[in-house]
Design a protein around this motif. Structure first.
Motif, PDB file in Angstrom:
ATOM      1  N   ILE A  39       0.847  -1.190   0.000  1.00 39.10           N
ATOM      2  CA  ILE A  39       0.000   0.000   0.000  1.00 39.10           C
ATOM      3  C   ILE A  39       0.883   1.242   0.000  1.00 39.10           C
ATOM      4  N   GLU A  40       0.636   2.125  -0.946  1.00 38.69           N
ATOM      5  CA  GLU A  40       1.352   3.393  -1.031  1.00 38.69           C
ATOM      6  C   GLU A  40       0.340   4.530  -1.065  1.00 38.69           C
ATOM      7  N   LEU A  41       0.630   5.600  -0.332  1.00 42.03           N
ATOM      8  CA  LEU A  41      -0.201   6.804  -0.345  1.00 42.03           C
ATOM      9  C   LEU A  41       0.746   7.988  -0.215  1.00 42.03           C
ATOM     10  N   TYR A  42       0.796   8.829  -1.236  1.00 43.16           N
ATOM     11  CA  TYR A  42       1.757   9.923  -1.241  1.00 43.16           C
ATOM     12  C   TYR A  42       1.270  11.064  -2.136  1.00 43.16           C
ATOM     13  N   ASN A  43       1.884  12.236  -1.944  1.00 47.12           N
ATOM     14  CA  ASN A  43       1.634  13.369  -2.824  1.00 47.12           C
ATOM     15  C   ASN A  43       2.190  13.043  -4.203  1.00 47.12           C
ATOM     16  N   GLU A  44       1.396  13.292  -5.243  1.00 42.86           N
ATOM     17  CA  GLU A  44       1.789  12.886  -6.593  1.00 42.86           C
ATOM     18  C   GLU A  44       3.111  13.504  -7.050  1.00 42.86           C
ATOM     19  N   SER A  45       3.567  14.559  -6.382  1.00 42.33           N
ATOM     20  CA  SER A  45       4.800  15.226  -6.782  1.00 42.33           C
ATOM     21  C   SER A  45       6.024  14.353  -6.579  1.00 42.33           C
ATOM     22  N   LYS A  46       5.939  13.379  -5.646  1.00 38.10           N
ATOM     23  CA  LYS A  46       7.095  12.532  -5.363  1.00 38.10           C
ATOM     24  C   LYS A  46       6.657  11.237  -4.710  1.00 38.10           C
ATOM     25  N   GLN A  47       7.088  10.121  -5.282  1.00 38.90           N
ATOM     26  CA  GLN A  47       6.777   8.821  -4.701  1.00 38.90           C
ATOM     27  C   GLN A  47       7.376   8.716  -3.305  1.00 38.90           C
ATOM     28  N   GLY A  48       6.595   8.221  -2.367  1.00 37.32           N
ATOM     29  CA  GLY A  48       7.069   8.036  -1.006  1.00 37.32           C
ATOM     30  C   GLY A  48       6.989   9.276  -0.143  1.00 37.32           C
ATOM     31  N   SER A  49       6.505  10.389  -0.690  1.00 39.43           N
ATOM     32  CA  SER A  49       6.411  11.619   0.089  1.00 39.43           C
ATOM     33  C   SER A  49       5.267  11.541   1.091  1.00 39.43           C
ATOM     34  N   VAL A  62      -1.890  10.092  -4.414  1.00 37.23           N
ATOM     35  CA  VAL A  62      -1.921   8.843  -5.170  1.00 37.23           C
ATOM     36  C   VAL A  62      -2.024   7.690  -4.185  1.00 37.23           C
ATOM     37  N   LEU A  63      -3.011   6.839  -4.382  1.00 41.50           N
ATOM     38  CA  LEU A  63      -3.172   5.616  -3.588  1.00 41.50           C
ATOM     39  C   LEU A  63      -2.994   4.421  -4.509  1.00 41.50           C
ATOM     40  N   GLY A  64      -2.102   3.519  -4.147  1.00 40.67           N
ATOM     41  CA  GLY A  64      -1.922   2.293  -4.908  1.00 40.67           C
ATOM     42  C   GLY A  64      -1.775   1.103  -3.975  1.00 40.67           C
ATOM     43  N   PHE A  65      -2.285  -0.042  -4.379  1.00 45.30           N
ATOM     44  CA  PHE A  65      -2.141  -1.261  -3.587  1.00 45.30           C
ATOM     45  C   PHE A  65      -2.390  -2.478  -4.465  1.00 45.30           C
ATOM     46  N   ASP A  66      -1.943  -3.636  -3.984  1.00 44.43           N
ATOM     47  CA  ASP A  66      -2.102  -4.895  -4.714  1.00 44.43           C
ATOM     48  C   ASP A  66      -3.043  -5.833  -3.975  1.00 44.43           C
ATOM     49  N   ASP A  67      -3.817  -6.580  -4.750  1.00 44.06           N
ATOM     50  CA  ASP A  67      -4.656  -7.649  -4.209  1.00 44.06           C
ATOM     51  C   ASP A  67      -4.101  -8.967  -4.726  1.00 44.06           C
ATOM     52  N   LEU A  68      -3.555  -9.774  -3.829  1.00 46.97           N
ATOM     53  CA  LEU A  68      -2.885 -11.004  -4.235  1.00 46.97           C
ATOM     54  C   LEU A  68      -3.840 -12.144  -4.562  1.00 46.97           C
ATOM     55  N   THR A  69      -5.142 -11.919  -4.419  1.00 52.64           N
ATOM     56  CA  THR A  69      -6.074 -12.958  -4.863  1.00 52.64           C
ATOM     57  C   THR A  69      -6.041 -13.101  -6.372  1.00 52.64           C
ATOM     58  N   ASN A 149     -18.396  -1.645   7.044  1.00 49.24           N
ATOM     59  CA  ASN A 149     -18.064  -2.607   8.099  1.00 49.24           C
ATOM     60  C   ASN A 149     -17.122  -3.692   7.599  1.00 49.24           C
ATOM     61  N   ASN A 150     -16.981  -3.779   6.280  1.00 49.45           N
ATOM     62  CA  ASN A 150     -16.080  -4.762   5.674  1.00 49.45           C
ATOM     63  C   ASN A 150     -14.810  -4.039   5.213  1.00 49.45           C
ATOM     64  N   LEU A 151     -14.074  -3.502   6.193  1.00 46.24           N
ATOM     65  CA  LEU A 151     -12.878  -2.721   5.890  1.00 46.24           C
ATOM     66  C   LEU A 151     -11.769  -3.593   5.311  1.00 46.24           C
ATOM     67  N   ILE A 152     -11.058  -3.041   4.339  1.00 43.17           N
ATOM     68  CA  ILE A 152      -9.889  -3.690   3.755  1.00 43.17           C
ATOM     69  C   ILE A 152      -8.616  -3.124   4.373  1.00 43.17           C
ATOM     70  N   PHE A 153      -8.512  -1.797   4.393  1.00 43.66           N
ATOM     71  CA  PHE A 153      -7.411  -1.138   5.098  1.00 43.66           C
ATOM     72  C   PHE A 153      -7.755   0.320   5.333  1.00 43.66           C
ATOM     73  N   THR A 154      -6.979   0.974   6.202  1.00 37.79           N
ATOM     74  CA  THR A 154      -7.122   2.405   6.479  1.00 37.79           C
ATOM     75  C   THR A 154      -5.750   3.063   6.367  1.00 37.79           C
ATOM     76  N   ARG A 155      -5.770   4.357   5.991  1.00 38.23           N
ATOM     77  CA  ARG A 155      -4.537   5.121   5.881  1.00 38.23           C
ATOM     78  C   ARG A 155      -4.779   6.568   6.306  1.00 38.23           C
ATOM     79  N   LYS A 156      -3.779   7.148   6.970  1.00 39.13           N
ATOM     80  CA  LYS A 156      -3.848   8.544   7.382  1.00 39.13           C
ATOM     81  C   LYS A 156      -3.425   9.458   6.227  1.00 39.13           C
TER      82      LYS A 156
END
Length: 423
Positions: A39-49, A62-69, A149-156
């Protein structure tokens, strides 16, 4: 009869109290489904920011994540306004959102040329469907089939309305016994023309080291006030262990070894053995480049690491100079939100005297460190294994919160980042 009624009333009061307590639990970065990774969540100006954008600006997160199913699913998301302590502000979505209250994640791609198949999801927001109205802390909720109620994940994340300025200095600890190990922050907040009736209740400043929740201090009252300036320089506050530079490994390629990696085995899924790590608590400080605990999804063998970076079983091993009878070791970093739980806990091998664990990680560059939890005290402390030095390069973040007169919420009125290596 009276006794029965009293017992029922007591039961109801107890139940309601327990319900309120659960509802008041603060939000945090959490993953509720083990198949969700990277899971990645960052300002689009720089990855990992930092996930910070200005209110009513053209900036995007930008929010990105993988579903391994490997199967597409009906994921939705929304955001909720929170206070400085990450408790819900208890506002209705209509109060803090200008548009719809939720949106579906429709942008996804299947992995290509990877041994482990997955589906990569990605969105950018604010967008036409999700537009925050107020500045402040927000918790991002991703859930399935429109059911919160069926949460997958949360991010600040943070929506900023820059209205104050900050001046920060980093000095050695004023505690003589900690001068070689700690870094102390002194800072001044100038709120200018803001209406601040009571600085002790209207302004709060959260200081974080390397954007890690386990290394943060919430400042409620300033040391003293000078005009519109709030000065925080008491000798007993904002004194952080400098810690050590993070350990790291480079897994951009699975074809050859790289820094931090001892050996790579290729089969249906790659297996990566990291170098043997040792306890550094008694070692002198050594300057070493790191990413301040961060991680980056990268693939030097492909074109688009979002969908062609593969996953590998990564094995960590540590000579902690301790045994499992004394406590437990954990491996943490931003890749797992510095979370101490069963997923980050290491197993002890009595024959070799080492702790070890395996993490299923996507190709990239990863910072990490080890945390020790003492069995007798239950206290978590990374300096027991990593050591602590005043010279360590760290990034500090100041999040400055302001409660407008009569408001039921706190705004994020300022964000300041300072590096301890630039004194």
């Amino acid at each position: 009869m009276t006794v029965c009624i009293m017992k029922k009333l007591l039961f109801i009061i107890t139940f309601l109290t327990a319900t309120v307590t659960v509802a008041a639990q603060p939000y945090t970065d959490a993953v509720f489904k083990p198949e969700i990774k990277s899971i990645e969540l960052y300002n689009e100006s720089k990855q990992g920011s930092l996930p910070v954008i200005a209110l009513n600006s053209s900036e995007k997160l930008v929010l990105g994540f993988d579903d391994l199913t490997g199967q597409t699913r009906n994921f939705y998301y929304t955001i909720e306004h929170c206070d400085a302590n990450w408790n819900s502000s208890r506002l209705s979505p209509a109060e803090y959102l200008q548009s719809f209250t939720e949106d579906q994640i429709l942008n996804y791609k299947y992995s290509t040329r990877t041994y482990r198949k997955y589906v990569h999801y990605e969105i950018e927001f604010p967008n036409a469907n999700i537009i925050p109205k107020y500045a402040g802390n927000y918790i991002l909720k991703v859930y399935e089939d429109g059911d919160q109620n069926n949460l997958i994940f949360t991010r600040k994340l943070y929506i900023l309305n820059q209205r104050v300025s900050a001046a920060v200095t980093i000095v050695p600890s004023t505690n003589v016994t900690k001068r070689q190990t700690n870094q102390k922050l002194n800072f001044t907040i100038d709120y200018g023309s803001l209406r601040v009736q009571n600085p002790g209740t209207d302004m709060r400043v959260l200081v974080m080291q390397d954007y890690r929740p386990d290394a943060s201090i919430l400042n409620v009252k300033p040391t003293y006030i000078r005009g519109t300036q709030l000065i925080y320089n008491d000798v007993n506050i904002n004194d952080f262990p400098g810690r050590n530079e993070f350990r790291y490994f480079d897994m951009r390629s699975l074809k050859a070894g790289a820094p931090g990696i001892a050996r790579i085995y290729r089969d249906t899924v790659a297996t990566v053995l990291l170098n043997n790590d040792v306890n550094r608590s008694s070692e002198a400080y050594t300057s070493q480049y790191d990413n301040d605990g961060n991680f980056f999804i990268l693939n030097s063998d492909g074109d688009d690491p979002r969908i062609d970076a593969d996953y590998a079983h990564v094995y960590f091993n540590l000579d902690a100079r301790k045994t499992d009878k004394e406590g437990s070791a954990y491996v943490v970093g931003r890749f797992n939100n510095f979370t101490i739980d069963e997923n980050s806990r290491m197993q002890y091998d009595g024959q070799s005297g080492r702790f070890f664990t395996e993490q299923f990680l996507k190709q990239g560059v990863y910072d990490y460190e080890y945390v020790w939890v003492d069995k007798a005290t239950g206290k978590a402390d990374d300096t027991v294994i990593e050591g602590s030095h005043f010279e360590t390069e760290n990034n500090y973040q100041l999040f400055i919160y302001y409660r407008p007169p009569g408001a039921r919420w706190e705004e994020l009125a300022g964000v300041q980042e300072v590096n301890s290596g630039k004194r």
